[in-house]
Design a protein around this motif. Structure first.
Motif, PDB file in Angstrom:
ATOM      1  N   LYS A   1      -3.455   1.704  12.428  1.00 30.29           N
ATOM      2  CA  LYS A   1      -4.275   2.331  13.469  1.00 30.29           C
ATOM      3  C   LYS A   1      -5.243   1.369  14.148  1.00 30.29           C
ATOM      4  CE  LYS A   1      -3.443   6.713  11.353  1.00 30.29           C
ATOM      5  NZ  LYS A   1      -3.850   7.835  10.553  1.00 30.29           N
TER       6      LYS A   1
ATOM      7  N   GLY B   1      -9.694   3.423  -5.506  1.00 28.67           N
ATOM      8  CA  GLY B   1     -10.302   4.515  -4.752  1.00 28.67           C
ATOM      9  C   GLY B   1      -9.229   5.370  -4.092  1.00 28.67           C
TER      10      GLY B   1
ATOM     11  N   GLY C   1      -6.208   7.954   6.564  1.00 29.19           N
ATOM     12  CA  GLY C   1      -4.821   7.563   6.381  1.00 29.19           C
ATOM     13  C   GLY C   1      -4.768   6.333   5.516  1.00 29.19           C
ATOM     14  N   ALA C   2      -3.566   5.811   5.370  1.00 28.55           N
ATOM     15  CA  ALA C   2      -3.389   4.764   4.379  1.00 28.55           C
ATOM     16  C   ALA C   2      -3.971   3.422   4.814  1.00 28.55           C
ATOM     17  CB  ALA C   2      -1.906   4.645   4.043  1.00 28.55           C
TER      18      ALA C   2
ATOM     19  N   GLY D   1       0.642  13.362  11.911  1.00 27.30           N
ATOM     20  CA  GLY D   1       1.523  14.241  11.155  1.00 27.30           C
ATOM     21  C   GLY D   1       0.905  14.722   9.853  1.00 27.30           C
ATOM     22  N   ASP D   2       0.355  13.799   9.062  1.00 31.31           N
ATOM     23  CA  ASP D   2      -0.160  14.180   7.747  1.00 31.31           C
ATOM     24  C   ASP D   2      -1.454  14.973   7.854  1.00 31.31           C
ATOM     25  OD1 ASP D   2       1.740  13.042   5.811  1.00 31.31           O
ATOM     26  OD2 ASP D   2       1.208  11.179   6.812  1.00 31.31           O
ATOM     27  N   SER D   3      -2.314  14.643   8.819  1.00 33.93           N
ATOM     28  CA  SER D   3      -3.560  15.409   8.972  1.00 33.93           C
ATOM     29  C   SER D   3      -3.250  16.832   9.426  1.00 33.93           C
ATOM     30  CB  SER D   3      -4.504  14.766   9.987  1.00 33.93           C
ATOM     31  OG  SER D   3      -4.212  13.432  10.182  1.00 33.93           O
TER      32      SER D   3
ATOM     33  N   GLU E   1      -2.086  14.743  -0.974  1.00 34.09           N
ATOM     34  CA  GLU E   1      -0.883  15.356  -1.557  1.00 34.09           C
ATOM     35  C   GLU E   1      -1.145  15.783  -2.999  1.00 34.09           C
ATOM     36  OE1 GLU E   1      -1.056  12.365  -0.057  1.00 34.09           O
ATOM     37  OE2 GLU E   1       0.677  12.037   1.264  1.00 34.09           O
TER      38      GLU E   1
ATOM     39  N   GLY F   1      -8.084  11.085   1.811  1.00 32.03           N
ATOM     40  CA  GLY F   1      -7.656  10.625   0.488  1.00 32.03           C
ATOM     41  C   GLY F   1      -6.196  10.965   0.281  1.00 32.03           C
ATOM     42  N   VAL F   2      -5.729  10.800  -0.942  1.00 33.14           N
ATOM     43  CA  VAL F   2      -4.339  11.105  -1.266  1.00 33.14           C
ATOM     44  C   VAL F   2      -4.232  12.624  -1.432  1.00 33.14           C
ATOM     45  CG1 VAL F   2      -2.421  10.582  -2.851  1.00 33.14           C
ATOM     46  CG2 VAL F   2      -4.151   8.837  -2.371  1.00 33.14           C
TER      47      VAL F   2
ATOM     48  N   PRO G   1      -5.780  11.687   6.801  1.00 29.85           N
ATOM     49  CA  PRO G   1      -6.467  12.290   5.652  1.00 29.85           C
ATOM     50  C   PRO G   1      -7.490  11.349   5.003  1.00 29.85           C
ATOM     51  CG  PRO G   1      -4.066  12.293   5.352  1.00 29.85           C
ATOM     52  CD  PRO G   1      -4.322  11.598   6.625  1.00 29.85           C
TER      53      PRO G   1
ATOM     54  N   GLY H   1      -7.558   5.645   2.928  1.00 30.38           N
ATOM     55  CA  GLY H   1      -7.243   4.324   2.398  1.00 30.38           C
ATOM     56  C   GLY H   1      -7.810   3.203   3.248  1.00 30.38           C
TER      57      GLY H   1
END
Ligand code: ADP
Ligand code: MG
Length: 399
Positions: free
Chosen positions: A203, A298, A197-198, A356-358, A329, A326-327, A324, A222
């Motif tokens: 976290k 990166g 994640g970012a 959510g994103d994972s 999207e 990396g980016v 995630p 990130g």
């Protein structure tokens, strides 16, 4: 937190009025549902209650009406969809705890299903107002919580109502609690957690809590660059939480002290700048994390890192993944996330994806059905991983 909670199968619901909190917060466009996934996911619980001859009173929120009666956030469209899936009428209440809802609830016959209006039309809902909780409870004999996505909120319909009614979980909440609860309380080892994640700051407590439990902690995405910076590496223009460098040092020391294998990416995909728009086709290259050029950023883990992470997953018996790599999207920057998803999909371990994103990445990349459990609650699953007590679960009866 006790994860051993009673479910709908542990009490008798026949002939009882059952208030069932679901997550019908579905996306809509021009008054039409664009994804009915959450409604479909709630069907096993609803069907069970109907088959048992309960008088089913469904309730949910949709969007953020903030106590105002916004017609575009009415649950009417949801009632229609449930009715289609169930093959029987779903009675729609015109209000939440008003005259219409109460009259319709009182008139229910065994096996009937009704849906209350958007519970967040009531100002008291998000304040966990005892008056609203009592009003909701007054319509029913039993409370069933089947909304994991809001289980980290102490609202009237998610937790408050359990002060006045016997409360148990529905199938969805039961699955979340039993799989994630077991993974955290008594995991089969090796237990590997992958965080991405970012930002580290999103976290902090997840990292801290998981370090107490896992054998291997993998950090990608990130947040890895702040750890790399804390190790003294030059990370160029990569995302760094400068205020969290000391925290990362502390976590690395803690990992060493506990004998936890902390894995950071050894190589990374870099570019000149963050893609704009996010899916722009940009030139990238792979470099070792010890040699990130000062003018590069990166944006994904590299192939060596992917291979190391995949090997750790392969050796694991329990894997939890949040965030995630990396980016993702951007297709050019989704390889690391894809590789990790693939490793989870190929593994025989208990594999759990929260966040959510994972979860979206797993679905988008087509791995969803090869994962043991993809949590339905982004915020709730994070709090779960932080080891926090979730009010919507804590309020349920212990087994
Ligand atoms: P989740 O919802 O699964 O918990 P997060 O919301 O914490 O995940 O993080 C997801 C976001 O992190 C994505 O939008 C992704 O683009 C971003 N991200 C991942 N790696 C990087 C990176 N190296 N630099 C900037 N952003 C990143
Ligand atoms: Mg997110």
């Amino acid at each position: 937190m006790n994860y051993n909670k009673k479910s709908i199968e542990d009490i008798s619901v026949a002939g009882k009025r059952v208030l069932c909190r679901c997550d019908f917060n579905v996306p809509t466009k021009d008054g039409k549902i664009t994804s009915d996934k959450r409604i479909v996911a709630a069907m096993p619980t609803i069907k069970y209650l109907v088959d048992q001859g309960a008088k089913v009173i469904l309730c949910s929120h949709m969007g953020k009406p903030k106590g105002e009666w916004k017609p575009e956030l009415s649950l009417k469209v949801v009632a229609e969809r449930i009715s289609q899936l169930l093959g029987k009428e779903v009675i729609m209440a015109a209000d939440v705890v008003g005259e219409d809802a109460k009259a319709k609830a009182a008139a229910l016959k065994d096996g009937d299903v009704m849906l209350l209006e958007n519970v967040r039309y009531m100002k008291g809902e998000t304040k966990n107002d005892p008056e609203l909780s009592k009003e909701l409870a007054s319509m029913a004999d039993i409370f069933v919580n089947d909304a994991f996505g809001t289980a980290h909120r102490a609202h009237s319909s998610t937790a408050g109502v359990a002060d006045y009614l016997p409360a148990v979980s529905g199938y969805l909440v039961q699955k979340e609690v039993s799989i994630m609860g077991k993974a955290l309380a008594a995991p089969e080892r090796p237990f590997v957690a992958i965080l991405g994640g970012a930002k580290v700051s999103d976290k902090l407590n997840v990292i801290k809590n998981l370090l107490e439990k896992v054998d291997t902690l993998i950090i990608g995405g990130g947040m890895a660059y702040t750890f790399l910076a804390a190790k003294g590496y030059d990370v160029g223009k990569s995302l760094v939480d400068n205020e969290k460098i000391d925290y990362c040092k502390e976590m690395m020391a803690k990992a060493a002290e506990k004998g936890v294998n902390l894995l950071l990416p050894v190589d990374t995909v870099v570019a000149d700048s963050f893609p704009s728009p996010i899916d722009a086709e940009i030139p990238v290259e792979v470099v070792d994390c010890t040699a990130i050029p000062a003018d590069k950023i990166g944006l994904d883990i590299g192939p060596k890192a992917s291979a190391e992470f995949a090997a750790a997953v392969k050796a694991a018996k329990t894997v939890v993944w949040n965030g995630p790599m990396g980016v993702f999207e951007n297709p050019i920057l989704s390889k690391g996330t894809k590789d990790v998803a693939q490793a989870l999909a190929d593994s025989d371990a208990v594999t759990i994806v929260g966040g959510g994103d994972s979860a979206a990445a797993c679905e988008q990349l087509g791995f969803a059905d090869k994962i043991t459990h993809i949590s339905t609650g982004g915020g709730a699953s994070l709090e779960f991983l932080e080891g926090l007590e979730l009010p919507g679960i804590a309020c349920l009866q212990d087994k």
